[in-house]
Design a protein around this motif. Structure first.
Motif, short mmCIF file in Angstrom:
data_model
loop_
_atom_site.label_atom_id
_atom_site.label_comp_id
_atom_site.label_asym_id
_atom_site.label_seq_id
_atom_site.Cartn_x
_atom_site.Cartn_y
_atom_site.Cartn_z
N VAL A 40 25.12 2.21 -26.55
CA VAL A 40 24.13 2.31 -25.49
C VAL A 40 24.47 3.48 -24.58
O VAL A 40 25.42 3.40 -23.81
N LEU A 42 24.09 4.89 -21.50
CA LEU A 42 23.53 4.44 -20.22
C LEU A 42 22.96 5.57 -19.38
O LEU A 42 22.06 5.34 -18.58
N LEU A 45 19.44 5.77 -20.52
CA LEU A 45 18.73 4.58 -20.09
C LEU A 45 18.39 4.67 -18.61
O LEU A 45 17.28 4.38 -18.19
N LEU A 52 19.21 -2.96 -17.31
CA LEU A 52 20.43 -3.23 -18.07
C LEU A 52 20.43 -4.68 -18.53
O LEU A 52 21.06 -5.55 -17.94
N ILE A 57 17.43 -2.86 -23.55
CA ILE A 57 18.28 -1.89 -24.25
C ILE A 57 17.85 -1.76 -25.71
O ILE A 57 17.72 -0.66 -26.24
N MET A 84 28.94 0.58 -24.15
CA MET A 84 28.13 1.10 -23.05
C MET A 84 28.76 2.37 -22.52
O MET A 84 29.70 2.33 -21.73
#
Length: 105
Positions: A40, A42, A45, A52, A57, A84
């Motif tokens: 992931v 982040l 994102l 989160l 995700i 992550m």
């Protein structure tokens, strides 16, 4: 497991390497310990305003419509290794980590 280090020390490279090795080789026998590895990023994102939590995700990574993946994560969340990357860049990371873990339960 928390990997900390200075900018440019290779934390992201390590995450990518672990994910790649899991699916191309049996890195340290991890396939017997984990059903899958989900990397992931982040920072990406965060840039898209994502939440989160496992569902958002998976959708962000393009796996939200894959029923096999979503069912496996829902039924056996403890079998997945969530990498992550960039966690230190997420605002209120500790609170969001607690929320993420609660969503998996």
């Amino acid at each position: 497991l928390l990997v900390e280090g200075r900018v440019g020390s290779g934390k992201s490279t390590l995450c990518k390497h672990v994910a790649q090795q899991f699916y191309t080789e049996d890195l340290l026998g991890w396939r017997s310990k984990f059903g899958g590895v989900i990397l992931v990023p982040l920072t990406l994102l965060k840039a898209f305003g994502g939440q989160l939590n496992p569902r958002s995700i998976l959708a962000f990574l393009g796996l939200g419509e894959d029923k096999d993946v979503t069912d496996a994560v829902k039924l056996f969340p403890e079998t997945f290794l969530w990498l992550m990357d960039g966690f230190e860049e997420v605002e209120d990371a500790d609170d969001k980590a607690s929320d993420f873990q609660r969503d998996l339960e």
